[in-house]
Design an enzyme around this catalytic site. Structure first.
Site, short mmCIF file in Angstrom:
data_model
loop_
_atom_site.label_atom_id
_atom_site.label_comp_id
_atom_site.label_asym_id
_atom_site.label_seq_id
_atom_site.Cartn_x
_atom_site.Cartn_y
_atom_site.Cartn_z
N CYS A 46 0.89 -1.16 0.00
CA CYS A 46 0.00 0.00 0.00
C CYS A 46 0.92 1.21 0.00
O CYS A 46 1.52 1.53 1.03
CB CYS A 46 -0.90 0.01 1.23
N CYS B 109 -0.76 4.44 2.17
CA CYS B 109 -0.84 4.39 3.64
C CYS B 109 -0.32 3.04 4.10
O CYS B 109 0.89 2.80 4.00
CB CYS B 109 -2.24 4.72 4.15
N SER B 110 -1.18 2.15 4.54
CA SER B 110 -0.67 0.86 5.00
C SER B 110 -1.77 -0.19 4.96
O SER B 110 -1.84 -1.05 5.83
CB SER B 110 -0.11 0.99 6.41
N CYS B 111 -2.65 -0.14 3.95
CA CYS B 111 -3.75 -1.09 3.83
C CYS B 111 -3.21 -2.51 3.79
O CYS B 111 -2.23 -2.79 3.10
CB CYS B 111 -4.56 -0.80 2.57
#
Lengths: 218, 210
Positions: B110, B113-115
């Site tokens: 991701c 962000c940090s999905c």
């Protein structure tokens, strides 16, 4: 917005360093931050894209310097202040001072399991899908100052629609307070050379999930 | 924004860090205002510490390795397929499984962000959320794999899936040779978290015997 969060393709950050036997949390406060952000999301204080946007709009030097859960905490403070759930005075005092602003619901211990199941982002479709798998598409060239999920590296590039994921809440709209504005969502795949140029590893393909407004026929 | 500059290098010791104080203050305010239930926070933390981790995903992979009908169903609609397994927590509506083959290696990132597929893999590791991974995975995935000690054949295609929406991806790694007749439970021990992100391969019987 063209923030430092949009990192795809940036150079100079160095090696990926994995920690052996990494614990779920590195300090107790990290778990508390996760829990309180989840709880406020469940309560209806904000949407997930409001959380993302609040992080993206931190000063870039802060975004890069602080840890992941510190970013969450700073974003939570921003959203709580902006929406009037807490005041600066309360944050300074470390206690509630003003009145409570009503929220639709509250995450209590007995509903935690339900509260932790991921919400659905499916929304009622507003019309037929414009594209189908196999269609060639060009991503739009946009540079909004507000939240978007079209990364910089994938703007104005030609790719192929591979999957249709249904109609979803549109983050660009949600994070600007304009509601869900449901849009079709596609996986679009690009040749690595289309993105990074002719010297790129010819075996590389990259896909993004693109909302319909990000795409034009190619 | 000088008051937002944190020193996150010393979390240990008796002195409370600025971050700890801020978090404590925030939790106190939100509790006093009736927005949150500290017992719910305890339960969330406990769930991620004890229940929701990569073992969930490993069981899904092991099932796909042993049950061709399940494998098909998983690749067609991972949300529905995982929903049929009682021992895995619900995964929301948007899970997609992508299969590694000798011709193609998949990697999940991701960049924005940090999905991450929390329900099947638990909390994302720090490296997954870090700038080095998020910046390089889409541009130099082979370099990233080298950081993880993985070397693929030059002709193996690499597909990087950037999780830019609410779809979550899990990699179905290749089943290691020499595991014929193994039970799902035993096979699941070979399925590492990184193999389901695409920064690793499933362990071989020799590796796990070490």
């Amino acid at each position: 917005m063209n923030g430092v969060h949009d990192m795809g393709g940036m150079d100079g950050f160095g090696k990926v360093e994995a920690e052996k036997d990494e614990p779920p949390f590195h300090a107790k406060w990290e778990g508390r931050v996760l829990g309180l952000v989840r709880s406020m999301g469940y309560a209806g204080a904000w949407h997930i894209d409001d959380s993302r946007y609040a992080q993206e709009t931190l000063p870039p030097q802060t975004y890069l310097a602080v840890s992941y859960y510190q970013r969450w905490e700073l974003a939570a403070e921003k959203n709580l202040l902006a929406r009037g759930y807490v005041t600066e005075e309360e944050l300074k005092a470390g206690h509630a001072i003003g009145p409570t602003k009503p929220l639709p619901r509250r995450l209590t211990k007995d509903v935690v399991d339900a509260g932790m199941t991921r919400s659905s982002f499916f929304r009622q479709q507003q019309g037929p899908a414009r594209f189908k798998p196999g269609d060639r598409v060009r991503t739009v060239n946009i540079n909004p100052l507000t939240h978007t999920r079209l990364p910089r590296y994938a703007r104005d590039k030609v790719g192929t629609v591979e999957l249709i994921h249904g109609c979803h809440a549109y983050p660009d709209s949600v994070a600007t307070g304009r509601g869900d504005d449901p849009q079709w969502l596609y996986t679009v795949v690009f040749d690595g050379r289309e993105i990074w140029g002719p010297d790129t590893d010819p075996t590389l393909t990259i896909s993004i999930d693109a909302f319909e407004p990000y795409l034009e026929p190619a | 924004m000088a008051d937002h500059d944190h020193d996150h290098s010393h979390e240990h010791g008796s002195e409370l860090s600025e971050t700890q104080l801020r978090v404590r203050a925030l939790e106190t305010i939100l509790t006093e205002k009736g927005y949150i239930d500290p017992a719910a926070l305890d339960a969330i933390v406990e769930a991620y510490e004890t229940k929701i981790g990569p073992r969930n995903g490993a069981l899904v992979v092991a099932k796909a390795w042993t049950d061709p009908a399940f494998r098909q169903a998983l690749l067609k609609d991972a949300t529905a397929a995982v929903g049929t397994l009682g021992h895995v927590s619900p995964v929301g509506d948007h899970l997609v499984a992508v299969e590694n083959t000798p011709q193609r290696h998949n990697m999940i990132v991701c960049t924005l962000c940090s999905c991450y597929p929390w329900e099947v893999l638990g909390l994302p590791p720090v490296w997954y959320k870090s700038a080095p991974y998020r910046s390089r995975a889409v541009k130099d995935p082979r370099g990233v794999l080298t950081d993880f000690g993985v070397k693929l054949a030059k002709e193996t295609e690499i597909r990087v899936w950037d999780s830019t929406a609410e779809t979550r991806f899990i990699v179905l790694p290749m089943r290691p040779a020499g595991t014929e007749g193994w039970s799902e439970e035993r096979l699941a021990d070979l399925v590492t978290r990184d193999s389901m992100i695409g920064t690793g391969l499933a362990l071989t019987p020799a590796e796990i015997a070490k």
